[in-house]
Structure formats: C-alpha cells, structure tokens
Scaffold this motif. Structure first.
Motif, PDB file in Angstrom:
ATOM      1  N   ASP A 524       0.853  -1.291   0.073  1.00  0.00           N
ATOM      2  CA  ASP A 524       0.146   0.024   0.022  1.00  0.00           C
ATOM      3  C   ASP A 524       0.748   1.237  -0.073  1.00  0.00           C
ATOM      4  O   ASP A 524       2.053   1.217  -0.015  1.00  0.00           O
ATOM      5  CB  ASP A 524      -0.892  -0.282   1.040  1.00  0.00           C
ATOM      6  N   GLU A 525       0.186   2.391  -0.063  1.00  0.00           N
ATOM      7  CA  GLU A 525       0.743   3.764  -0.279  1.00  0.00           C
ATOM      8  C   GLU A 525       1.654   3.922   1.013  1.00  0.00           C
ATOM      9  O   GLU A 525       2.721   4.831   0.907  1.00  0.00           O
ATOM     10  CB  GLU A 525      -0.070   4.788  -0.379  1.00  0.00           C
ATOM     11  N   ASP A 526       1.680   3.380   1.924  1.00  0.00           N
ATOM     12  CA  ASP A 526       2.232   3.746   3.294  1.00  0.00           C
ATOM     13  C   ASP A 526       3.489   2.680   3.270  1.00  0.00           C
ATOM     14  O   ASP A 526       4.100   2.512   4.327  1.00  0.00           O
ATOM     15  CB  ASP A 526       1.694   3.684   4.541  1.00  0.00           C
ATOM     16  N   GLY A 527       3.504   1.700   2.610  1.00  0.00           N
ATOM     17  CA  GLY A 527       4.716   0.786   2.516  1.00  0.00           C
ATOM     18  C   GLY A 527       4.199  -0.659   3.242  1.00  0.00           C
ATOM     19  O   GLY A 527       5.257  -1.288   3.583  1.00  0.00           O
ATOM     20  N   TYR A 528       3.089  -0.699   3.758  1.00  0.00           N
ATOM     21  CA  TYR A 528       2.641  -1.920   4.129  1.00  0.00           C
ATOM     22  C   TYR A 528       2.231  -3.082   3.319  1.00  0.00           C
ATOM     23  O   TYR A 528       1.755  -2.819   2.375  1.00  0.00           O
ATOM     24  CB  TYR A 528       1.567  -1.403   5.001  1.00  0.00           C
ATOM     25  N   LEU A 529       2.781  -4.408   3.692  1.00  0.00           N
ATOM     26  CA  LEU A 529       2.446  -5.578   2.960  1.00  0.00           C
ATOM     27  C   LEU A 529       0.934  -5.829   3.361  1.00  0.00           C
ATOM     28  O   LEU A 529       0.543  -6.043   4.461  1.00  0.00           O
ATOM     29  CB  LEU A 529       3.380  -6.426   2.953  1.00  0.00           C
ATOM     30  N   TRP A 530       0.172  -6.710   2.189  1.00  0.00           N
ATOM     31  CA  TRP A 530      -1.060  -7.392   2.294  1.00  0.00           C
ATOM     32  C   TRP A 530      -0.922  -8.548   1.793  1.00  0.00           C
ATOM     33  O   TRP A 530      -0.716  -8.652   0.515  1.00  0.00           O
ATOM     34  CB  TRP A 530      -1.997  -6.471   1.741  1.00  0.00           C
ATOM     35  N   LEU A 531      -1.158  -9.608   2.420  1.00  0.00           N
ATOM     36  CA  LEU A 531      -1.206 -10.927   1.689  1.00  0.00           C
ATOM     37  C   LEU A 531      -2.682 -11.131   1.276  1.00  0.00           C
ATOM     38  O   LEU A 531      -3.603 -10.926   1.859  1.00  0.00           O
ATOM     39  CB  LEU A 531      -0.960 -11.957   2.904  1.00  0.00           C
ATOM     40  N   LEU A 532      -2.480 -11.658   0.148  1.00  0.00           N
ATOM     41  CA  LEU A 532      -3.847 -12.003  -0.503  1.00  0.00           C
ATOM     42  C   LEU A 532      -4.238 -13.342  -0.710  1.00  0.00           C
ATOM     43  O   LEU A 532      -4.953 -13.738  -1.665  1.00  0.00           O
ATOM     44  CB  LEU A 532      -3.589 -11.267  -2.085  1.00  0.00           C
ATOM     45  N   GLY A 533      -3.626 -14.335  -0.249  1.00  0.00           N
ATOM     46  CA  GLY A 533      -4.045 -15.558  -0.269  1.00  0.00           C
ATOM     47  C   GLY A 533      -3.212 -16.316  -1.522  1.00  0.00           C
ATOM     48  O   GLY A 533      -2.636 -15.676  -2.087  1.00  0.00           O
ATOM     49  N   ARG A 534      -3.321 -17.515  -1.816  1.00  0.00           N
ATOM     50  CA  ARG A 534      -2.542 -18.413  -2.662  1.00  0.00           C
ATOM     51  C   ARG A 534      -2.835 -18.134  -4.038  1.00  0.00           C
ATOM     52  O   ARG A 534      -4.120 -17.773  -4.487  1.00  0.00           O
ATOM     53  CB  ARG A 534      -3.010 -19.923  -2.244  1.00  0.00           C
ATOM     54  N   VAL A 535      -1.883 -18.342  -4.974  1.00  0.00           N
ATOM     55  CA  VAL A 535      -2.077 -18.018  -6.439  1.00  0.00           C
ATOM     56  C   VAL A 535      -2.238 -19.613  -7.110  1.00  0.00           C
ATOM     57  O   VAL A 535      -2.164 -19.483  -8.288  1.00  0.00           O
ATOM     58  CB  VAL A 535      -1.062 -17.171  -6.806  1.00  0.00           C
ATOM     59  N   ASP A 536      -1.845 -20.599  -6.235  1.00  0.00           N
ATOM     60  CA  ASP A 536      -1.734 -21.706  -7.101  1.00  0.00           C
ATOM     61  C   ASP A 536      -2.959 -22.652  -6.451  1.00  0.00           C
ATOM     62  O   ASP A 536      -4.091 -22.117  -6.182  1.00  0.00           O
ATOM     63  CB  ASP A 536      -0.576 -22.611  -6.510  1.00  0.00           C
ATOM     64  N   ASP A 537      -2.971 -23.765  -6.751  1.00  0.00           N
ATOM     65  CA  ASP A 537      -4.038 -24.812  -6.488  1.00  0.00           C
ATOM     66  C   ASP A 537      -4.036 -25.011  -4.997  1.00  0.00           C
ATOM     67  O   ASP A 537      -4.409 -26.354  -4.527  1.00  0.00           O
ATOM     68  CB  ASP A 537      -4.119 -26.099  -7.270  1.00  0.00           C
ATOM     69  N   ILE A 538      -3.516 -24.615  -4.109  1.00  0.00           N
ATOM     70  CA  ILE A 538      -3.705 -24.711  -2.620  1.00  0.00           C
ATOM     71  C   ILE A 538      -4.772 -24.080  -2.039  1.00  0.00           C
ATOM     72  O   ILE A 538      -4.681 -22.785  -2.161  1.00  0.00           O
ATOM     73  CB  ILE A 538      -2.098 -24.473  -1.821  1.00  0.00           C
ATOM     74  N   MET A 539      -5.449 -24.774  -1.196  1.00  0.00           N
ATOM     75  CA  MET A 539      -6.601 -23.852  -0.187  1.00  0.00           C
ATOM     76  C   MET A 539      -5.953 -23.726   0.991  1.00  0.00           C
ATOM     77  O   MET A 539      -5.440 -24.575   1.386  1.00  0.00           O
ATOM     78  CB  MET A 539      -7.859 -24.925  -0.375  1.00  0.00           C
ATOM     79  N   LEU A 540      -6.544 -22.891   1.758  1.00  0.00           N
ATOM     80  CA  LEU A 540      -6.330 -22.686   3.087  1.00  0.00           C
ATOM     81  C   LEU A 540      -7.755 -22.955   3.980  1.00  0.00           C
ATOM     82  O   LEU A 540      -8.348 -22.008   3.883  1.00  0.00           O
ATOM     83  CB  LEU A 540      -5.752 -21.349   3.276  1.00  0.00           C
ATOM     84  N   VAL A 541      -7.828 -23.929   4.337  1.00  0.00           N
ATOM     85  CA  VAL A 541      -9.278 -24.449   4.925  1.00  0.00           C
ATOM     86  C   VAL A 541      -8.715 -24.433   6.430  1.00  0.00           C
ATOM     87  O   VAL A 541      -7.908 -25.375   7.152  1.00  0.00           O
ATOM     88  CB  VAL A 541      -9.680 -25.822   4.632  1.00  0.00           C
ATOM     89  N   ALA A 542      -9.379 -23.476   7.188  1.00  0.00           N
ATOM     90  CA  ALA A 542      -9.102 -23.258   8.688  1.00  0.00           C
ATOM     91  C   ALA A 542      -7.545 -23.505   8.970  1.00  0.00           C
ATOM     92  O   ALA A 542      -7.132 -23.931   9.798  1.00  0.00           O
ATOM     93  CB  ALA A 542      -9.828 -24.374   9.584  1.00  0.00           C
ATOM     94  N   GLY A 543      -6.948 -22.694   7.942  1.00  0.00           N
ATOM     95  CA  GLY A 543      -5.347 -22.395   8.090  1.00  0.00           C
ATOM     96  C   GLY A 543      -4.452 -23.729   7.666  1.00  0.00           C
ATOM     97  O   GLY A 543      -3.423 -23.735   7.655  1.00  0.00           O
TER      98      GLY A 543
END
Ligand code: WTA
Length: 667
Positions: A524-543
C-alpha cells in the motif's frame, strides 16, 4: 481428473483488497511495552539490510556450537548452505544448556483435554529425552535415520522430536488427524525406520485411535519400518505382543540411562522433514537442516514474540504443523522460555477452554490462527469475558490473512487493547516467520502483516518479474503481484525430500533464482504489505493447506466419479471451504445419499479436514479450449457471483448449466 494449472494474479479473486488497503486505523505499541521490548530501535532494519550475513551470524552466535562455522552462507540458487563447517546439536541448545543454567526452571507446562496437567522442568526434560533417546538407539535408530512421529499433543511428542534431534535422526511428524493412508504415504516417502505413536489422544471428549490407525498403515505396507514405539495415553488399546515390531514406551523408556550424549551434527545435516500439500496432490517432504533452521526460529521467536525467559508462550497449533515445530518446540525452547501445550479442542468441555487455560497457567503470549479467532467471535464475548486474561502481554496470528474485524476483536476482547498484535506471514518452507510487525517498533494496521523481518528481502513482482523495491524510495502505491524472496535466509528449506526437480520447479523456476512463495501480495501507499492468499491450487481451509488436486484425486478414486474439480470458496470462519464439482459415471445419479458418501470417502482418504463442504453434481465441467478446468468460474458459481469472462471457454453453455445446478441446490 482435472489438469493442474495456476491461476493468474489473484487480486480480484480474493478479499476486497482495495477496500482493505484503505484501512487507516493504526495501532502503535504503548510506551510501557516499548520500554521493556527486546528491540525498539528501527535502525535494526537498516543494520540487517546493510549486511544480512553479519546479522544472521550475530544470531547464530547466540547458540552453542561444538565447532564454529567457517563460512556464513554459500548460495547457488536454489541450493543454500548456512554456517558451513559448523557443528552443533539442536537438543543441546533447546534443553541441556538451560538445564545446566537452572534445572528447576519450567520448560513445558501441559494441559490435557480431560483436565490433567503436568509441568516439566528443563532438568526433567533433559533426563526424559535422554532416556527416550537411549530407547530409540536400543531400537536400532541412529544418526541419519528417519522416524515418523504420529502422536497426540502430549509432552512426549515434543520429547520425541527432541530425542531424535539428540541422536541425529530426522523426524517426520504426521498430524494426528491424518488417516492410515496419509501416515503410510509419508512414512514410506521418508523411508522411516521407526514410528513413534500412542494408543490414542483426546479430542472433543473422545479418543482418537492412533495405534489402530498406525496398525492399519503398517498393514497397507510400510516396508522400511522396523519398530513402533507406543506411548500409553488413553488406555484404549494395547500393543500387539505377538508382533515384535511393537515396543511399549512404558516398558523400555523408564529403564534407560538418563545419560545420552548429544550427537554433534553438521550445520547442514537434516533436522526434520515435514510434509505439506503440493499442487500435484502428492505431499511434499519439506526438508529443514540444523544450524540455519535453529538460528531462524530462535531469532524470530525472540524478536517477534518479544520472548523473555519468564514468558509462558501459548501457541495453539498442533506439532503436526510447522507452527508447532518452530513456535512450540524449537524457537521458544532455544530461548529458554516456557511453553504451554494443550492437547485438545477449544470447546471442550466448554467454549472458554483457551481462556480457562490462560487464566489457570497465567500465559503471557498467545499465538493462534484467524480461523480460531473468527470462531471465538461467533461464539460470543461472554466466554473470554468470564476469564481473567490479564496475564497476556502479546498476541500473534498465523496461517492465513486476518480480516481487520477479526484483528480488532482479538486486540480488544482478548488483548483488552493493551497487547501488541503480530500478524505473521510464513510457510512450512520458510521455516520461520518472514513478514511481521516487531512489537516494540511497528505501528500495526489491522489486516496487514506489515513488513519483512530484518534481513529478509521480500519482493512484490508482476508476472514479468517487475516490482518496486519495497524498502527503496516511495513505492508505487497499491502495486500487487507475487510474493518473491530474492535473498537467501538461514531457515529456508533445503529441498523436497527425494525430489530436487520438483523443488526447483515449484519454487525457483517462475522467477529465475528467486524463491516464489505461491502467495499474492500487495503493497500500500504507506509501504505496508497485504497478503492476498494463494495463487496456486492450494486451499487454506481453517489455516490448513490442502491441495485441490489431492481432494480431486480422492473423489476420482470413488467408482461413481468420472471427473472432479475442487475449489476453495470464501467462508466466514474457515477462510476457505472446499467445494467440489463432480461429473458422475454414466448411469449414476447424483443425490443426497451419494453426496454424503463422497464427503465421507474424501474424509477417509485424506482426513476429516479435507471433507468437502459442498458437492455439486454436473454433467460437465467448464474447460478452456486447451482442456484446463476454469476454477475461477467455479469459484464464481460456488460463491454465487456474477460470472467473469467466459470467452475462453470451449463450451460456454456449461457454466450456465452449472449455475442452475447451484441455484437448485441453494434454493
Ligand atoms: C498462508 C504456516 C496471510 C500463506 C506457517 C502461506 C498466511 C501458507 C499467513 C503457508 C498470514 C500463513 N497472512 N497468509 N499471516 N500465514 N499464510 O505451510 O498462504 O502451513 O503460503 O505454514 O499459509 O502455510 P503453512
């Protein structure tokens, strides 16, 4: 079975990133916290960046080495060696040196689900681990061997890991919720010589039959396994006395000597293998080595959790996951802190169990997952509010992006507004925390994991490999792309056990010579990083990482199923829930009974965490002309959204047919 593919950049598929990034609430640490923090001077970032090798070496020097290293780092992408030529023992560093300094200090405080508890001092821990290590030796396990550990969350699980480290055997901990097939597959892939297990473990008031499952795994075939060491936890089962592979912990361990020297290990010797889901379905045996891993986890434990020797660190993960390895066992114990370990479920006997445990033992740090936090929010404030949480001084989150509302709730309701909250991004493969606030320095923004840990170089790269230098002059606001790490770090995985090609292909090929994490990320414009989730075929189900392919393979292994495509759909509590689209073999009719059967089938093949939430039967699946299943469209269908671009579909009518199936089902 569907073909494997990688989705393009995820920004529009996931949480409303744009709105997230307009988060302007800021949370600075209190002056009181800063005054006592392990680190409070932001200059640490520049120092580490100016000479990362010197920075990491300064952390390695805090460990106890049998022989010093000659070279800090040798890196020839993707192959890294850290503290080359050095020798040390991880168990010595986590246990013995603290026992020598003060044998009576607490190492592990443990709470069993039925309410039994136990406190183990560093002195006792050293003796028990030594006896166990001698028992393993007597069973023929030695330096360079591998051992599967399939146990409930009891102190003996941590002891088993440390006993392996003591004698130079690598452990492979298999989560106690996995099935016989999963245990068998992992045990065989790692060619384990022994399995350490228990008769059972408590979960939600009933006993999980671990020994029975282990027996089933052996029956499926584990040719390398010579011995199975069995702890009695529940009393639900007996070892097979006619089968000399089975050894009773209670018969052999207590009679061993408490004297067992720590094996001096090369810095690059393997410490453990931990299996994680891969996008081709077959789990990947992620390898970690001795010197670099311990350096990474001890440095991050100390700075991220502001860990002090008198802390009681409560990490709610299971040791079957990397979080349990790094922040229940190795990181905190390397720092001589006391860890709190809990065996069971958060709602047994009631929904205030975590808060009761914190009150009873006066835990100072809580490290848990967003899915748990969202569950607690749903259960209501009355549960934490009826317990005394005043001992807490720091909160942590890991496993998936934490949404700002959950962040705020955690901060206010659990931390009473007084505790810094660290949202930590990392992976099994990174070994240690990579993106995180430093609690005495960082002004936190709810939902953002903020900045790379000192010495870590994160990039936000486009498909073509472009991206701002995130520490450089003012970054382009809102640029988003792939999370890439372009400088080696000590706790990086050294590879996938037995499959170096897959290691290169998965992580090091997309951006030549740089580590591709498989996550989307935005700045973001203040230089903070935001994670957006996986871009591959891995799901994150309850972590938990579950690959779409793994679930698809399980579905297709059922005789009724012709083809399956699986996606993770957004879910309020679990982050993602599994939706499966299934085409059936000719003549088979999809009804509720079959839906139930298929869900159960997946649960039995992989484990309960992989059971789909929904199954949609459909005559066909949407495919591109090259035959790839368009998961993006399936996600739109499953989440009830307007369909995105369908022009690349071989047969666009398939999607409308699917939508009808969905609408019929949801009413
Ligand atoms: C996700 C767990 C956003 C991410 C330590 C990563 C996160 C995967 C966070 C690794 C976080 C973990 N914010 N996403 N704070 N922490 N992840 O290997 O997608 O079980 O790639 O390691 O979890 O999961 P793993």
């Amino acid at each position: 079975m569907s073909q494997n593919h990688t989705d393009p950049i995820p920004a529009t598929d996931h949480a409303p990133v744009e709105s997230l990034m307009h988060e302007h609430r800021l949370f600075a640490p209190s002056a009181e916290f800063v005054a006592q923090a392990n680190v409070s001077d932001p200059a640490i970032y520049d120092e580490a960046d100016a000479d990362p090798e010197a920075w990491w070496a300064s952390w390695a020097e805090k460990l106890s080495w049998v022989e010093p290293w000659t070279t800090v780092c040798e890196f020839n992408a993707p192959d890294a060696k850290w503290f080359v030529g050095g020798k040390l023992n991880v168990c010595y560093n986590c246990v013995d040196r603290h026992a020598e300094a003060d044998p009576n200090r607490r190492a592990i405080v443990w709470e069993g689900e039925p309410g039994d508890d136990r406190t183990i001092t560093f002195g006792e821990l050293k003796d028990e681990i030594s006896q166990l290590a001698n028992a393993l030796k007597a069973m023929g396990v030695g330096k360079g061997d591998r051992v599967s550990i399939y146990m409930p969350m009891v102190p003996e699980l941590a002891m088993a890991m440390l006993a392996c480290a003591r004698i130079g055997a690598a452990h492979s901990v298999v989560f106690g919720g996995f099935t016989a097939e999963s245990l068998q597959e992992r045990t065989n892939d790692a060619q384990c010589k022994a399995i350490i297990t228990a008769d059972g473990g408590w979960r939600r008031g009933s006993a999980v039959p671990l020994l029975k499952i282990t027996r089933a795994a052996l029956e499926l075939g584990c040719p390398t396994v010579e011995k199975v060491l069995v702890l009695r936890r529940t009393g639900m089962d007996e070892i097979d006395r006619h089968d000399e592979r089975f050894v009773s912990w209670h018969h052999v361990v207590p009679e061993q000597s408490t004297d067992c020297p720590c094996e001096p290990m090369d810095s690059e010797d393997m410490l453990f293998i931990l299996y994680t889901s891969g996008s081709t379905g077959k789990p990947k045996g992620v390898v970690h080595t001795t010197g670099g891993y311990l350096t990474g986890v001890s440095a991050t434990a100390k700075l991220v959790f502001d860990l002090k020797p008198d802390d009681l660190h409560f990490c709610t993960a299971d040791c079957g996951w990397i979080t349990g390895h790094s922040y229940i066992v190795y990181g905190p114990l390397a720092n001589g802190a006391t860890v709190l370990m809990y065996e069971g479920a958060p709602d047994t006997p009631d929904k205030d169990r975590f808060w009761q445990i914190i009150e009873k033992h006066r835990a100072t740090i809580l490290y848990t997952a967003p899915t748990a936090i969202r569950t607690f929010m749903k259960w209501g404030d009355e549960y934490p509010n009826r317990c005394d949480l005043s001992s807490l001084r720091l909160l942590g989150s890991v496993g998936e992006p934490i949404n700002p509302e959950a962040w705020i709730w955690y901060h206010e309701t659990i931390g009473k507004g007084n505790c810094p909250l660290v949202d930590t991004w990392w992976q099994t493969e990174t070994g240690a925390i990579m993106v995180t606030p430093l609690p005495g320095i960082t002004v936190a923004k709810p939902g953002s994991a903020t900045h790379p840990f000192p010495g870590i170089s994160i990039r936000v790269l486009t498909e073509e490999g472009h991206g701002p230098d995130i520490r450089g002059p003012k970054a382009e606001p809102a640029s988003s792309g792939f999370l890439v790490i372009d400088r080696p770090w000590p706790s990086m995985t050294r590879g996938i056990f037995g499959d170096h090609d897959r290691f290169i292909k998965t992580y090091w090929s997309r951006f030549d010579g740089k580590y591709f994490a498989g996550d989307g990320i935005s700045l973001d414009e203040d230089g903070y990083l935001w994670l957006l989730g996986r871009v591959d075929d891995i799901m994150l189900v309850a972590g938990h990482n579950i690959s779409t392919m793994e679930v698809e393979s399980a579905l297709v292994s059922h005789p009724a199923v012709a083809e399956a495509a699986v996606i993770g759909k957004t879910h309020d509590v679990k982050g993602q829930a599994i939706s499966a689209f299934v085409t059936l073999r000719a003549g088979i009719h999809g009804d509720e009974a079959l839906e139930k059967t298929l869900k159960k089938h997946v649960g039995e093949k992989i484990g309960p965490i992989a059971r789909p939430d929904d199954i949609f039967f459909s005559a066909e699946l949407p495919k591109t002309r090259s035959g790839k299943i368009m998961r993006r469209l399936l996600r739109d269908v499953a989440e009830g959204r307007a369909l995105g671009d369908t022009t690349t579909l071989a047969d666009p009518s398939v999607v409308n047919a699917l939508k009808n199936v969905y609408e019929d089902k949801e009413g």
